[in-house]
Design an enzyme around this catalytic site. Structure first.
Site, short mmCIF file in Angstrom:
data_model
loop_
_atom_site.label_atom_id
_atom_site.label_comp_id
_atom_site.label_asym_id
_atom_site.label_seq_id
_atom_site.Cartn_x
_atom_site.Cartn_y
_atom_site.Cartn_z
N LYS A 1 14.72 2.22 27.47
CA LYS A 1 15.32 0.93 27.12
C LYS A 1 16.83 1.07 27.04
O LYS A 1 17.35 2.01 26.41
CB LYS A 1 14.75 0.41 25.80
N HIS B 1 11.52 1.67 20.56
CA HIS B 1 11.11 1.36 21.93
C HIS B 1 11.08 2.63 22.77
O HIS B 1 11.52 3.70 22.35
CB HIS B 1 12.07 0.35 22.57
#
Length: 254
Positions: free
Chosen positions: A150, A146
């Protein structure tokens, strides 16, 4: 026309929800909520989260979509329950008490919680379950990637995939997070690897290896609009449901 409120409206996902909703004729975002010092997001007024209960009374949305952080999502869920407003949340990283509080809200209003709103992820989960059942004893590795902002690791989606693996398997799996030094693989391990880089929307891959063969199952989101569209679909569906706890798969299955 379904009216929506969006919490975390100035964040990555919140803005994607507002933008995606603007291109649809079945929904309208009537307000946003965010701690950021902004008056609006793409023309949608942004309110103070501390006044969330009053905002619900003023706008009377058909549903609220939440992409925030666990503590805030818990507060929003409780307020929606008190107001009888259906609550859709994609926030992940809750501790046990926070999760229980969100779940308790479902006793008074419909609550749909999903770690991922991509329809392809639901197909991946079903495929992973089928593969684990068909390939007992194969080594399993999970990798997820990600963007660098995040907060939680592994991702909520990765944890959902791990649950699917454990449920489908006929052995007691245990996760091993990364490897370092002398650490030979043992039976029943699921290797879990987390990467954070750039602005990657989300990638998940499950590898099963054994019997001189390798099976890889993966999903990659190319745009946050995929998740936003799924969250909006969930909100439209949830607006017609009775109080209770729902998952994204429930909406897909109708």
């Amino acid at each position: 026309m379904i009216s929506l409120g969006v919490t975390g409206a100035a964040g990555r996902m919140g803005e994607a929800v507002v933008e995606t909703a603007a291109d649809r004729d079945d929904v309208e975002v009537v307000f946003g909520v965010d701690t950021a010092d902004v008056e609006d997001v793409l023309g949608v007024p942004v309110e103070d989260p501390d006044a969330f209960e009053t905002v619900l009374e003023t706008h009377e949305p058909d549903a609220v979509i939440d992409f925030t952080v666990p503590r805030a999502a818990t507060t929003f869920a409780t307020a929606c329950a008190a107001a009888g407003v259906p609550f859709v949340t994609g926030t992940t990283g809750h501790d046990d008490l926070q999760f229980e509080t969100v779940a308790a809200a479902s006793e008074r209003t419909p609550v749909l919680k999903a770690t991922n709103f991509a329809r392809g992820i639901q197909a991946l989960l079903r495929s992973v379950s089928a593969a684990v059942e068909a390939l007992p004893g194969y080594d399993i590795e999970l990798t997820e990637t990600h963007h660098n902002g995040k907060r939680d690791a592994p991702s909520g989606t990765a944890n959902t995939i791990l649950e699917a693996i454990r449920d489908a398997g006929d052995e007691d799996f245990r996760e091993v997070y990364g490897r370092e030094g002398i650490q030979p693989r043992e039976d029943g391990e699921i290797g879990v690897h987390v990467r954070r880089a750039g602005d990657i929307r989300g990638e998940h891959e499950v590898m099963l290896a054994g019997n001189d063969e390798v099976l890889s199952l993966s999903h990659r989101a190319e745009d946050r609009g995929v998740f936003a569209a799924g969250a909006i679909d969930a909100a439209v569906w949830l607006a017609d449901q009775d109080p209770g706890w729902y998952e994204f798969d429930d909406m897909i299955d109708g």
